[in-house]
Write a protein that holds these residues in place. Sequence first.
Motif, mmCIF file in Angstrom:
data_model
loop_
_atom_site.group_PDB
_atom_site.id
_atom_site.type_symbol
_atom_site.label_atom_id
_atom_site.label_comp_id
_atom_site.label_asym_id
_atom_site.label_seq_id
_atom_site.Cartn_x
_atom_site.Cartn_y
_atom_site.Cartn_z
ATOM 1 N N GLY A 278 0.891 -1.117 0.052
ATOM 2 C CA GLY A 278 -0.126 0.193 0.092
ATOM 3 C C GLY A 278 0.630 1.231 -0.076
ATOM 4 O O GLY A 278 2.090 1.263 0.107
ATOM 5 N N ARG A 279 0.215 2.243 -0.146
ATOM 6 C CA ARG A 279 1.003 3.765 -0.231
ATOM 7 C C ARG A 279 -0.080 4.609 0.712
ATOM 8 O O ARG A 279 -1.129 4.679 0.693
ATOM 9 C CB ARG A 279 1.298 4.090 -1.474
ATOM 10 N N LEU A 280 0.640 5.460 1.192
ATOM 11 C CA LEU A 280 -0.028 6.398 2.051
ATOM 12 C C LEU A 280 -0.461 7.730 1.114
ATOM 13 O O LEU A 280 0.234 8.204 0.446
ATOM 14 C CB LEU A 280 0.921 6.952 3.115
ATOM 15 N N VAL A 281 -1.812 8.018 1.240
ATOM 16 C CA VAL A 281 -2.527 8.771 0.342
ATOM 17 C C VAL A 281 -2.824 10.387 1.579
ATOM 18 O O VAL A 281 -2.496 11.276 0.919
ATOM 19 C CB VAL A 281 -3.781 8.282 -0.007
ATOM 20 N N TYR A 282 -3.154 9.912 2.460
ATOM 21 C CA TYR A 282 -3.786 11.195 3.329
ATOM 22 C C TYR A 282 -3.270 10.978 4.757
ATOM 23 O O TYR A 282 -3.941 9.779 5.149
ATOM 24 C CB TYR A 282 -5.149 11.383 3.134
ATOM 25 N N GLU A 283 -2.990 11.602 5.863
ATOM 26 C CA GLU A 283 -2.601 11.692 7.068
ATOM 27 C C GLU A 283 -2.928 12.590 7.916
ATOM 28 O O GLU A 283 -2.575 12.872 8.966
ATOM 29 C CB GLU A 283 -1.313 10.905 7.454
ATOM 30 N N ASP A 284 -3.501 13.882 7.267
ATOM 31 C CA ASP A 284 -3.624 15.242 8.008
ATOM 32 C C ASP A 284 -4.636 14.991 8.998
ATOM 33 O O ASP A 284 -4.848 15.711 10.013
ATOM 34 C CB ASP A 284 -4.187 16.129 6.860
ATOM 35 N N GLU A 285 -5.585 14.140 9.085
ATOM 36 C CA GLU A 285 -6.350 13.761 9.968
ATOM 37 C C GLU A 285 -6.128 12.826 10.903
ATOM 38 O O GLU A 285 -6.974 12.439 11.928
ATOM 39 C CB GLU A 285 -7.929 13.355 9.434
ATOM 40 N N ALA A 286 -4.891 12.242 10.920
ATOM 41 C CA ALA A 286 -4.383 11.111 11.943
ATOM 42 C C ALA A 286 -4.494 11.723 13.198
ATOM 43 O O ALA A 286 -4.172 13.141 13.618
ATOM 44 C CB ALA A 286 -2.965 10.668 11.674
ATOM 45 N N PRO A 287 -4.609 11.062 14.400
ATOM 46 C CA PRO A 287 -4.976 9.673 14.282
ATOM 47 C C PRO A 287 -6.535 9.174 14.226
ATOM 48 O O PRO A 287 -6.755 8.114 14.338
ATOM 49 C CB PRO A 287 -4.553 9.157 15.868
ATOM 50 N N ASP A 288 -7.441 10.247 13.708
ATOM 51 C CA ASP A 288 -8.652 9.892 13.394
ATOM 52 C C ASP A 288 -9.065 8.822 12.465
ATOM 53 O O ASP A 288 -9.683 8.027 12.468
ATOM 54 C CB ASP A 288 -9.543 11.063 13.257
ATOM 55 N N PHE A 289 -8.213 9.248 11.358
ATOM 56 C CA PHE A 289 -8.036 8.386 10.391
ATOM 57 C C PHE A 289 -6.904 8.737 9.293
ATOM 58 O O PHE A 289 -6.394 9.624 9.326
ATOM 59 C CB PHE A 289 -9.524 8.198 9.276
ATOM 60 N N VAL A 290 -6.260 7.494 8.619
ATOM 61 C CA VAL A 290 -5.513 7.505 7.569
ATOM 62 C C VAL A 290 -5.911 7.080 6.481
ATOM 63 O O VAL A 290 -6.396 5.815 6.448
ATOM 64 C CB VAL A 290 -4.042 6.895 8.072
ATOM 65 N N THR A 291 -5.609 7.581 5.214
ATOM 66 C CA THR A 291 -6.317 6.834 4.136
ATOM 67 C C THR A 291 -4.774 6.318 3.202
ATOM 68 O O THR A 291 -3.774 6.791 3.178
ATOM 69 C CB THR A 291 -6.626 8.010 2.912
ATOM 70 N N LEU A 292 -5.116 5.186 3.092
ATOM 71 C CA LEU A 292 -4.069 4.282 2.171
ATOM 72 C C LEU A 292 -4.723 3.918 0.859
ATOM 73 O O LEU A 292 -5.875 3.847 0.679
ATOM 74 C CB LEU A 292 -3.707 2.911 3.033
ATOM 75 N N ALA A 293 -3.748 3.463 -0.041
ATOM 76 C CA ALA A 293 -4.228 3.129 -1.492
ATOM 77 C C ALA A 293 -3.604 1.755 -1.837
ATOM 78 O O ALA A 293 -2.491 1.809 -1.515
ATOM 79 C CB ALA A 293 -4.006 3.894 -2.686
ATOM 80 N N ASP A 294 -4.279 0.814 -2.285
ATOM 81 C CA ASP A 294 -3.564 -0.414 -2.804
ATOM 82 C C ASP A 294 -2.911 -0.314 -3.842
ATOM 83 O O ASP A 294 -2.922 1.017 -4.388
ATOM 84 C CB ASP A 294 -4.882 -1.401 -3.082
ATOM 85 N N PRO A 295 -2.250 -1.155 -4.473
ATOM 86 C CA PRO A 295 -1.260 -1.037 -5.605
ATOM 87 C C PRO A 295 -2.102 -0.429 -6.863
ATOM 88 O O PRO A 295 -1.241 -0.089 -7.957
ATOM 89 C CB PRO A 295 -0.770 -2.356 -6.086
ATOM 90 N N GLU A 296 -3.184 -0.565 -6.900
ATOM 91 C CA GLU A 296 -3.985 -0.075 -8.246
ATOM 92 C C GLU A 296 -4.905 1.199 -7.729
ATOM 93 O O GLU A 296 -5.781 1.545 -8.490
ATOM 94 C CB GLU A 296 -4.834 -1.128 -8.858
ATOM 95 N N GLY A 297 -4.911 1.793 -6.777
ATOM 96 C CA GLY A 297 -5.350 2.939 -6.287
ATOM 97 C C GLY A 297 -6.498 3.060 -5.544
ATOM 98 O O GLY A 297 -7.280 3.940 -5.288
ATOM 99 N N ASN A 298 -7.209 1.700 -5.214
ATOM 100 C CA ASN A 298 -8.543 1.588 -4.586
ATOM 101 C C ASN A 298 -8.073 2.152 -2.986
ATOM 102 O O ASN A 298 -7.161 1.568 -2.312
ATOM 103 C CB ASN A 298 -8.846 0.461 -4.406
ATOM 104 N N GLU A 299 -8.854 2.802 -2.503
ATOM 105 C CA GLU A 299 -8.685 3.553 -1.171
ATOM 106 C C GLU A 299 -9.440 2.756 0.124
ATOM 107 O O GLU A 299 -10.550 2.373 0.091
ATOM 108 C CB GLU A 299 -8.766 4.964 -1.242
ATOM 109 N N VAL A 300 -8.719 2.883 1.166
ATOM 110 C CA VAL A 300 -9.450 2.366 2.529
ATOM 111 C C VAL A 300 -8.890 3.464 3.648
ATOM 112 O O VAL A 300 -7.520 4.099 3.551
ATOM 113 C CB VAL A 300 -8.910 1.201 2.685
ATOM 114 N N ASP A 301 -9.667 3.809 4.523
ATOM 115 C CA ASP A 301 -9.485 4.685 5.650
ATOM 116 C C ASP A 301 -9.546 3.737 6.607
ATOM 117 O O ASP A 301 -10.518 3.115 7.266
ATOM 118 C CB ASP A 301 -10.660 5.673 5.713
ATOM 119 N N ILE A 302 -8.131 3.785 7.516
ATOM 120 C CA ILE A 302 -7.907 2.833 8.824
ATOM 121 C C ILE A 302 -8.305 4.030 9.705
ATOM 122 O O ILE A 302 -7.834 5.131 9.882
ATOM 123 C CB ILE A 302 -6.651 2.532 8.836
ATOM 124 N N ALA A 303 -9.503 3.842 10.512
ATOM 125 C CA ALA A 303 -10.071 4.956 11.443
ATOM 126 C C ALA A 303 -10.174 4.383 12.833
ATOM 127 O O ALA A 303 -10.320 3.032 13.199
ATOM 128 C CB ALA A 303 -11.341 5.257 10.741
#
Length: 448
Positions: free
Chosen positions: A408-433
């Motif tokens: 995965g790659r990190l997409v967005y972490e400005d709202e951490a620790p509330d959530f961090v957005t990651l993307a899979d190798p083809e760009g599909n995103e998940v928020d770990i919250a």
Amino acid sequence: MNAEADRRITALQFQQADRTGDWRVLGSGASTWYAAPSHSAGAALARRILALTQECVGPLPDGASLPIDLDIRADGVRVRIPLTPEDGGFRPDHSALAETVSSAAAELGLPADPVAVQDVQLAFDVLDQESVSSFWETALGYRRVGDEDVMDPVRRHPLIWFQDMDAPRPLRNRLHLDVVTPEPVASTAVNALEALGGHAARHGYYATVADPEGNEVDVLPLEVGADRWHGDRTEDWRLVFAAMACYPVADAHQAGELATKAAELADEAHLPVRIDLRPGVVVIDTGKDRWETEEGYEALAARVQEVARDLGLVADVTLPRFVQVGIDAVDIPAVRRFWCAALGYEPDPRPHVTDIVDPRQLNPVLFFQDLDASDDARRAQRNRIHLDVFVPHDQAEARIEAALAAGGRLVYEDEAPDFVTLADPEGNEVDIAVSVGREERWQAAHPA
């Protein structure tokens, strides 16, 4: 109204309360997992919790339900104190209820494993919230909750949150949903979705319907008779990828009786089932595909139907529903590895099956479909859906690290620790919250 009973506490205050160490606050309330050696041991805990919960909360007004969800599996029980956006937060009596449940499990010798729980939810980025949410409310048989959410009325399938976009954001995720219901329900749903402005492409057994902004759902089955075994002994059951029966119950005692008997039958048959107790209904299902791949489920279903009818219960054959999430991928192994790590899932061991599954059978199945790398038109037809995974606050960092290590790659972490957005190798995103501490951080950032 008792002021103390009506007082709200934050997720952090709940988590820090005395004797809530067994519990973790997630996206849909507070949950825990108690390991148990059998369905029957889990059902014994469920019956004890139902009795104690009634004592704890006292008499309920007409139409009200016990504030607890119970999910019995072959190896344990998930207990959840559910919250919806309408609830406005936890109350002090939720902490008392959690303590009561923990004491009951301890008396039965069942250990808690709270880091095993999580909530998987879906988020849609939308320009027209009303039209898109109305579509999905109909497609899934959900109900509207608050201004931004629709939820499964039986609280078994993922909540959907509709997030306003300022402008279109194409080319993001290749996710879609499958919703499998009894055939008459599926056929009616497709017609209703078209009436709401959805575009339906019928493919015989199923129809693919797109909402007003292009997000897709496959609705199935559309073939008469494809949703059932044949014969009177299993007429309460519907085959909706899982074999499933739903029995409305009059009270907690009746729910506990049915759960106990179904658990005993499953243990005798040496077949794992899922027994979910919700307000007013008990749902029994085999899990996806097991009724097709393992011997004995049809006979077990017949025995469960017999005991349910002996209890005077009548199945609601319109209620069964199975929802799963599909991801189109060019490199399925790479994408699949990421999502196993991001969700804490396990790969289905069957050859030529791309599914990944929650090891405790509590959250939706994900499956992966081949996407031709040269099919530019299909690759550009992206849905505006992503997954939100609410994990225990003390597990978030490890989950993020595992997903990054899995490609995965990190997409967005400005709202951490509330959530961090990651993307899979083809760009599909998940928020770990996480939920714990959100309210305190918001209040600190927005002082009165």
